[in-house]
Every structure is written in C-alpha cells, then in structure tokens.
Design a protein around this motif. Structure first.
Motif, PDB file in Angstrom:
ATOM      1  N   CYS A 167     -26.406 -12.044  -8.486  1.00 12.46           N
ATOM      2  CA  CYS A 167     -25.590 -10.885  -8.784  1.00 12.46           C
ATOM      3  C   CYS A 167     -26.130  -9.234  -7.480  1.00 12.46           C
ATOM      4  O   CYS A 167     -25.547  -8.982  -7.956  1.00 12.46           O
ATOM      5  CB  CYS A 167     -24.100 -10.177  -9.454  1.00 12.46           C
ATOM      6  SG  CYS A 167     -23.833 -11.393 -10.113  1.00 12.46           S
ATOM      7  N   GLU A 168     -27.445  -9.157  -7.977  1.00 12.94           N
ATOM      8  CA  GLU A 168     -28.519  -8.828  -7.442  1.00 12.94           C
ATOM      9  C   GLU A 168     -28.213  -8.161  -6.208  1.00 12.94           C
ATOM     10  O   GLU A 168     -27.806  -8.563  -5.116  1.00 12.94           O
ATOM     11  CB  GLU A 168     -29.657  -8.067  -8.231  1.00 12.94           C
ATOM     12  CG  GLU A 168     -30.449  -7.022  -8.164  1.00 12.94           C
ATOM     13  CD  GLU A 168     -32.052  -7.280  -7.993  1.00 12.94           C
ATOM     14  OE1 GLU A 168     -32.317  -8.562  -7.642  1.00 12.94           O
ATOM     15  OE2 GLU A 168     -32.790  -6.389  -8.404  1.00 12.94           O
ATOM     16  N   PRO A 169     -27.735  -6.898  -5.474  1.00 17.37           N
ATOM     17  CA  PRO A 169     -27.817  -5.809  -6.925  1.00 17.37           C
ATOM     18  C   PRO A 169     -26.913  -5.343  -7.238  1.00 17.37           C
ATOM     19  O   PRO A 169     -26.085  -4.565  -8.930  1.00 17.37           O
ATOM     20  CB  PRO A 169     -28.775  -4.278  -5.906  1.00 17.37           C
ATOM     21  CG  PRO A 169     -27.950  -5.080  -4.802  1.00 17.37           C
ATOM     22  CD  PRO A 169     -27.654  -6.153  -4.191  1.00 17.37           C
ATOM     23  N   GLY A 300     -32.832 -20.380  -1.466  1.00 18.67           N
ATOM     24  CA  GLY A 300     -33.966 -20.043  -1.389  1.00 18.67           C
ATOM     25  C   GLY A 300     -34.635 -18.608  -1.297  1.00 18.67           C
ATOM     26  O   GLY A 300     -35.913 -18.452  -1.537  1.00 18.67           O
ATOM     27  N   TYR A 301     -33.458 -18.495  -2.387  1.00 20.58           N
ATOM     28  CA  TYR A 301     -33.737 -17.396  -3.816  1.00 20.58           C
ATOM     29  C   TYR A 301     -34.131 -17.180  -5.271  1.00 20.58           C
ATOM     30  O   TYR A 301     -33.054 -18.843  -5.362  1.00 20.58           O
ATOM     31  CB  TYR A 301     -33.934 -16.095  -2.486  1.00 20.58           C
ATOM     32  CG  TYR A 301     -31.980 -15.970  -2.991  1.00 20.58           C
ATOM     33  CD1 TYR A 301     -31.470 -16.098  -4.286  1.00 20.58           C
ATOM     34  CD2 TYR A 301     -31.848 -15.516  -2.139  1.00 20.58           C
ATOM     35  CE1 TYR A 301     -29.972 -15.654  -4.470  1.00 20.58           C
ATOM     36  CE2 TYR A 301     -29.880 -15.157  -2.045  1.00 20.58           C
ATOM     37  CZ  TYR A 301     -29.457 -15.372  -2.991  1.00 20.58           C
ATOM     38  OH  TYR A 301     -28.424 -15.293  -2.927  1.00 20.58           O
ATOM     39  N   ALA A 302     -34.382 -16.707  -5.986  1.00 19.85           N
ATOM     40  CA  ALA A 302     -34.495 -16.993  -7.668  1.00 19.85           C
ATOM     41  C   ALA A 302     -33.630 -15.277  -8.220  1.00 19.85           C
ATOM     42  O   ALA A 302     -33.853 -14.465  -6.935  1.00 19.85           O
ATOM     43  CB  ALA A 302     -35.772 -17.151  -7.890  1.00 19.85           C
ATOM     44  N   HIS A 323     -43.232 -15.462 -11.972  1.00 20.55           N
ATOM     45  CA  HIS A 323     -42.581 -13.687 -11.601  1.00 20.55           C
ATOM     46  C   HIS A 323     -40.950 -13.617 -12.152  1.00 20.55           C
ATOM     47  O   HIS A 323     -41.378 -12.556 -12.224  1.00 20.55           O
ATOM     48  CB  HIS A 323     -42.390 -14.191 -10.332  1.00 20.55           C
ATOM     49  CG  HIS A 323     -41.266 -12.952  -9.260  1.00 20.55           C
ATOM     50  ND1 HIS A 323     -41.998 -12.558  -8.036  1.00 20.55           N
ATOM     51  CD2 HIS A 323     -40.106 -12.466  -9.676  1.00 20.55           C
ATOM     52  CE1 HIS A 323     -41.284 -11.118  -7.819  1.00 20.55           C
ATOM     53  NE2 HIS A 323     -39.873 -11.360  -8.293  1.00 20.55           N
ATOM     54  N   GLU A 324     -40.399 -14.077 -12.099  1.00 18.36           N
ATOM     55  CA  GLU A 324     -38.785 -13.933 -12.954  1.00 18.36           C
ATOM     56  C   GLU A 324     -38.848 -14.159 -14.439  1.00 18.36           C
ATOM     57  O   GLU A 324     -38.878 -12.981 -14.909  1.00 18.36           O
ATOM     58  CB  GLU A 324     -37.825 -15.746 -13.110  1.00 18.36           C
ATOM     59  CG  GLU A 324     -37.889 -16.028 -10.726  1.00 18.36           C
ATOM     60  CD  GLU A 324     -37.491 -14.826  -9.812  1.00 18.36           C
ATOM     61  OE1 GLU A 324     -36.781 -13.824 -10.929  1.00 18.36           O
ATOM     62  OE2 GLU A 324     -37.784 -15.112  -8.858  1.00 18.36           O
ATOM     63  N   LEU A 325     -40.088 -14.597 -15.035  1.00 18.28           N
ATOM     64  CA  LEU A 325     -39.862 -14.541 -16.067  1.00 18.28           C
ATOM     65  C   LEU A 325     -40.567 -13.558 -16.528  1.00 18.28           C
ATOM     66  O   LEU A 325     -40.291 -12.664 -17.869  1.00 18.28           O
ATOM     67  CB  LEU A 325     -41.302 -14.952 -16.703  1.00 18.28           C
ATOM     68  CG  LEU A 325     -40.097 -16.701 -17.082  1.00 18.28           C
ATOM     69  CD1 LEU A 325     -41.069 -18.723 -17.465  1.00 18.28           C
ATOM     70  CD2 LEU A 325     -38.749 -17.242 -18.216  1.00 18.28           C
ATOM     71  N   VAL A 398     -41.261  -3.593  -1.229  1.00 20.41           N
ATOM     72  CA  VAL A 398     -40.789  -2.715  -2.515  1.00 20.41           C
ATOM     73  C   VAL A 398     -42.239  -4.026  -3.590  1.00 20.41           C
ATOM     74  O   VAL A 398     -42.872  -4.082  -4.518  1.00 20.41           O
ATOM     75  CB  VAL A 398     -39.931  -2.873  -2.595  1.00 20.41           C
ATOM     76  CG1 VAL A 398     -39.491  -3.059  -4.037  1.00 20.41           C
ATOM     77  CG2 VAL A 398     -39.012  -2.060  -2.111  1.00 20.41           C
ATOM     78  N   TYR A 399     -42.132  -5.071  -3.079  1.00 22.15           N
ATOM     79  CA  TYR A 399     -42.785  -6.169  -3.770  1.00 22.15           C
ATOM     80  C   TYR A 399     -44.249  -6.259  -3.665  1.00 22.15           C
ATOM     81  O   TYR A 399     -44.808  -5.658  -4.389  1.00 22.15           O
ATOM     82  CB  TYR A 399     -42.643  -7.372  -2.865  1.00 22.15           C
ATOM     83  CG  TYR A 399     -40.961  -8.284  -3.423  1.00 22.15           C
ATOM     84  CD1 TYR A 399     -40.121  -7.660  -2.918  1.00 22.15           C
ATOM     85  CD2 TYR A 399     -41.120  -9.520  -4.618  1.00 22.15           C
ATOM     86  CE1 TYR A 399     -38.501  -8.027  -2.836  1.00 22.15           C
ATOM     87  CE2 TYR A 399     -39.251  -9.446  -4.792  1.00 22.15           C
ATOM     88  CZ  TYR A 399     -38.120  -9.295  -4.088  1.00 22.15           C
ATOM     89  OH  TYR A 399     -36.944  -9.579  -4.617  1.00 22.15           O
ATOM     90  N   ASN A 400     -45.223  -6.635  -2.466  1.00 24.30           N
ATOM     91  CA  ASN A 400     -46.399  -6.615  -2.552  1.00 24.30           C
ATOM     92  C   ASN A 400     -47.354  -4.819  -2.429  1.00 24.30           C
ATOM     93  O   ASN A 400     -47.912  -4.975  -3.296  1.00 24.30           O
ATOM     94  CB  ASN A 400     -46.977  -7.194  -1.044  1.00 24.30           C
ATOM     95  CG  ASN A 400     -46.033  -8.152  -1.012  1.00 24.30           C
ATOM     96  OD1 ASN A 400     -45.964  -8.863  -2.323  1.00 24.30           O
ATOM     97  ND2 ASN A 400     -45.670  -8.840   0.076  1.00 24.30           N
TER      98      ASN A 400
HETATM   99  N1  TRP Z   1     -34.646 -10.082  -7.921  1.00 24.97           N
HETATM  100  C1  TRP Z   1     -35.257 -11.186  -6.554  1.00 24.97           C
HETATM  101  C2  TRP Z   1     -36.723 -11.382  -7.062  1.00 24.97           C
HETATM  102  O1  TRP Z   1     -37.914 -10.763  -6.555  1.00 24.97           O
HETATM  103  C3  TRP Z   1     -34.357 -11.095  -5.446  1.00 24.97           C
HETATM  104  C4  TRP Z   1     -33.236 -11.256  -5.118  1.00 24.97           C
HETATM  105  C5  TRP Z   1     -32.558  -9.754  -5.182  1.00 24.97           C
HETATM  106  C6  TRP Z   1     -32.335 -11.578  -5.982  1.00 24.97           C
HETATM  107  N2  TRP Z   1     -30.954  -9.337  -5.105  1.00 24.97           N
HETATM  108  C7  TRP Z   1     -30.642 -11.260  -5.049  1.00 24.97           C
HETATM  109  C8  TRP Z   1     -31.599 -13.250  -6.387  1.00 24.97           C
HETATM  110  C9  TRP Z   1     -29.425 -11.436  -5.154  1.00 24.97           C
HETATM  111  C10 TRP Z   1     -30.611 -13.495  -5.880  1.00 24.97           C
HETATM  112  C11 TRP Z   1     -29.701 -12.875  -5.503  1.00 24.97           C
HETATM  113  O2  TRP Z   1     -36.836 -12.530  -7.807  1.00 24.97           O
END
Ligand code: TRP
Ligand code: ZN
Length: 469
Positions: A167-169, A300-302, A323-325, A398-400
């Motif tokens: 659900c982000e954001p 494709g994302y986490a 990263h996620e942890l 924002v990440y790198n």
């Molecule tokens: N915060 C996630 C990450 O960097 C990326 C992300 C942002 C996300 N919004 C999302 C993933 C919504 C899934 C759904 O790992």
C-alpha cells in the motif's frame, strides 16, 4: 499514535517542517482545522488530502472477509482514536467500497462520501482529548490505486486465488477506512476470513490457530507495535508456509505461493540470517517476529510490510531481502512524517544493500559509491533526494543518491562515529516519526562537526556534489 518529537536545531533548506503532523500539522493549510471540523488532510504539503486532522488513531481492529471468486471484500473496522480538538465531524480515508453503517461510541453516526474522504458526523460532539471508537461497516470490490511515474498498481490487488496487498504510499484506503498517512501510527488487530484451503497473512504474529467452519477459515493476526497504514497487509492465497526461529531466537514466518515452492527454504533461512545481522549493525530488532512472503503476482517490486516484506512475483536475491529488512528499522520502526523525507527510508535501505555486499565480500560500499559518482550524466544529479517529489516519489535519486548521502557522511565522520550514529538514530526514534532535520541535528551532535554543507550539497542541490576526498 503520534510520537514524533521536534528537536530544536538549525533548519536546513528543504527540511524545515516538524514531523509530528498528526498532533501538529506540518504547515498551515489543509492540516489546519477550522472550528470543530477535522481537517480532510493531515498536513503533508505534497499530499494534501492524505490522512486527516483532528484526531490521533491508537488502534485498528479490522474484521475482514474476502472471497476471491467474486473479488468481494466485506469489512467491519473499529478505529480507536483520541481527539486532538473538539470534533463535530471528522474524516477517514476510504477509496471506493460501499459504507453501510457508521457508529461512534456505539451510536449511529451520519456520514457522506467525497472522493476518497469518508466524512463522519457523530451524534454527539467529541471533546478535545477524549478517546472515541468509530466502527465502519463496508463492502465491495476493492480498486487498487495507480502511480504512473514509478509503481503501476498498488493497494489491494486481486489475484486469481486471493489478493496481493502492498500500500505505499497511500493505498491502505483501498481496503480499510484509515488515517492513511505514516504520521499517524497505530497498533492493529486483524481477523481475516477466507475460503478453506487459503492462507491469510497480515502483520505481527498469529493469535491462536486458524479456525475453520462451514468451508471458511479465519486467521487472527496482531501487530502490537505502532505501524504506518501503508505497511499493513492482508495478503491471501494458496501459500506454503514455514515457521521457526532465527539463530538469535527471533520467530520467523515465511510463506511462498505454490509456484515459488522451491524458494521457501532460502527465503526462510536468508530472512533469519539477515535480520540477525542487521540487529548487530542497527541495534535491537524492533518487532516481535520477522518474515517474508513471495506471492505469484508479478509486481516486480517488493514492499517492506511490517514484520513481513512481500516480494511480488520473484525470488529475491539476498540484496533485496537485506533492503526490505533494513526498512524494518528505517521506514517501519522509524517512520517519516511527510513523504518529502522518503530518502530517510530508501536511502538507508539502499545503503544497507551496499553494507550487505560489503559484509558478504561482494564489493565495498565505497566501490558502489564511486560507480554512481563517476557517471556525471546520471539524471539523479538533477533531482535533490532530500525533497522527494510527489509526482516522482520513488525516483532512483531518492534511493541511490540517498544512499550516497550516507556514504559521504560516513567518509566525513569515520566509521567510529557513523555506526554509533545510525544505532543512536534507530534507538532515539523507535516506533516514532522522524524528519531530515532531526537526522542532521543528531549527526552533528554525535560527530561534533558542522555538517550543514555536506547535507545541503547531497540532499538539496540539483547538481552533482564536489568529490568526497
Ligand atoms: N518501498 C518499496 C521498496 O523500496 C518500493 C515501493 C514503493 C512499493 N511503493 C510501493 C512496493 C508499493 C510495493 C507497493 O522496497
Ligand atoms: Zn525500499
């Protein structure tokens, strides 16, 4: 809960607003209440209608039933809150779905809908400082949100056998009425009913064993630590589950969709190992269990869902798990008070990937930093990561460049100050809200150095900073 604290310090450009937006709106505007009507936004300047003003949520009690064949969700949400002003009306965030009944402290309340705001008028005025409970009964087919710049769909996403819920954001409102902004954290109880044979996965730990009657199974989950709404999940489907404990004794819950059966043991083992390792680098793990979920929805994302990151349709490499942890400390335990400060989540989690590589002998953080720095044409130099943009929130900058900011800081103050600083940061704001300003102030205090120039160049200038020696 609004546990953010604003520490006095010299404001740095672009990092000036207090983070405790729930208690004290970040700026005059929508977060500011007028009279006795709770504001329709919590005061995030870049997301003016996200969250709400006038109250502070303490706890969500969510009773949810999902039927994958009809895609219908039926819910009853009870929200325990404390009024921050006198309230003759207040809002919750809710996207789509049909509300059948609202009650405040047991008495029927009138309500109306306006875009993603559910406006509630209790029969009696709520007094400033009073606790109150609002129950919302609702149902319908959830519709996910759309982010054209970075993410595609997010929120409650139906899958053939259940739902993938990330659900982000601001996608919590696609499945429960909420104060949908990380500035208002709360504890959660989930009671989720699904057809027998499916598993419902939420945050925290399971309470008791799932109960099956008349072809339906109910799973009860409880997250007893404060959590931002976007980190809540009710991911459901056919899963293979493995539970146990890490070497340090932390409970682990790992689940994978059937098609990822072969990844369950690796996910379980790596999750335990990496969580334990981060607790030696960042300080004690903030929650009561760790875990991970691989669903077969190909996002494709986490996402770093509290206690259980979810991986959308892929077997994560250790760097992604790392990263996620890392987000469990930076993002989940420490949550930003406004989205502009997102580098405090993503810069830290990306830097954690570099630290993990360093720890496992796959290249130093310094080499990662140099690789990015050498590319003078990288578009991230035009994007100052200290001011994440609403229309491009999850930008690579924002990440790198966020991670590079931490590495530049580490080079400037040395490992003997840098790692204690990171631990002090995680410790000082555990379960709370944070701002860039507070991080800069702590970095200056721990190092005894004036770091305004460094942070200004790395976070707030639209150009490549001068080389770090
Ligand atoms: N915060 C996630 C990450 O960097 C990326 C992300 C942002 C996300 N919004 C999302 C993933 C919504 C899934 C759904 O790992
Ligand atoms: Zn991240």
């Amino acid at each position: 809960m609004a546990v953010g604290t604003a520490t006095a310090c010299a404001p740095s450009q672009g990092a000036v607003a207090p983070s405790s937006a729930a208690a004290a709106p970040a700026s005059a505007g929508v977060g500011t209440s007028t009279g006795t009507m709770g504001a329709p936004g919590i005061g995030d300047p870049d997301f003016p209608s996200d969250g709400n003003g006038g109250y502070d949520v303490r706890h969500y009690d969510l009773r949810l039933s999902y039927d994958p064949s009809s895609r219908k969700l039926a819910g009853s949400a009870t929200i325990e809150a404390k009024a921050a002003q006198d309230l003759t009306s207040f809002d919750l965030d809710l996207h789509g779905l049909t509300v059948s009944r609202v009650a405040v402290d047991g008495a029927a309340a009138s309500f109306s809908r306006s875009q993603d705001e559910l406006v509630i008028e209790p029969a009696q005025r709520i007094r400033n400082g009073d606790g109150f409970a609002v129950t919302v009964d609702y149902s319908g087919v959830p519709e996910p949100m759309h982010d054209t710049a970075n993410l595609g769909r997010y929120g409650f996403i139906a899958t053939p056998d259940g739902a993938f819920v990330t659900c982000e954001p601001n996608g919590a409102k696609t499945w429960f009425p909420s104060n949908d902004h990380p500035a208002d954290k709360a504890t959660y109880d989930f009671r989720i009913t699904v057809p027998e044979g499916l598993t419902a996965i939420a945050n925290g730990e399971m309470a008791g064993t799932p109960q099956t009657t008349a072809g339906k199974t109910t799973f009860v989950w409880r997250e007893k630590h404060p959590m931002a709404s976007y980190l809540a999940t009710m991911t459901t489907g056919k899963f293979q589950v493995r539970t146990g404990t890490s070497a340090k004794g932390l409970p682990i819950y790992a689940a994978v969709a059937d098609s990822f059966r072969g990844s369950l043991d690796t996910l379980f083992t790596q999750t335990g190992k990496i969580t334990d390792y981060w607790s030696t680098v960042f300080g004690p793990y903030p929650f009561s269990s760790t875990g991970g979920v691989i669903d077969d929805y190909a996002a494709g994302y986490a996402l770093e869902n509290q206690t259980k990151p979810i991986y959308g349709g892929f077997s994560p490499e250790p760097a992604i798990i790392a990263h996620e942890l890392a987000h469990q400390w930076f993002g989940d335990s420490l949550s930003i008070g406004r989205w502009r400060d997102l580098w405090l989540n993503e810069g830290f989690a990306t830097y954690a990937e570099w630290l993990w590589a360093e720890h496992t002998g796959q290249g130093t953080a310094d080499s990662a930093f140099r690789r990015y720095y050498e590319n003078a044409a990288d578009p991230m130099w035009a994007y100052p990561p200290g001011a994440a943009r609403a229309d491009d929130l999850f930008s690579a900058a924002v990440y790198n460049r966020g991670a590079m900011t931490l590495h530049a800081l580490r080079r400037e103050i040395g490992d003997q100050k840098f790692f204690p600083l990171i631990r002090a940061w995680a410790d000082a704001h555990r379960y709370g809200n944070v701002s860039t300003r507070e991080f800069i102030a702590l970095a200056e205090r721990v190092s005894g150095k004036d770091l305004k120039g460094l942070f200004d160049a790395w976070l707030f200038q639209p150009k490549r900073p001068a080389p770090v020696m």
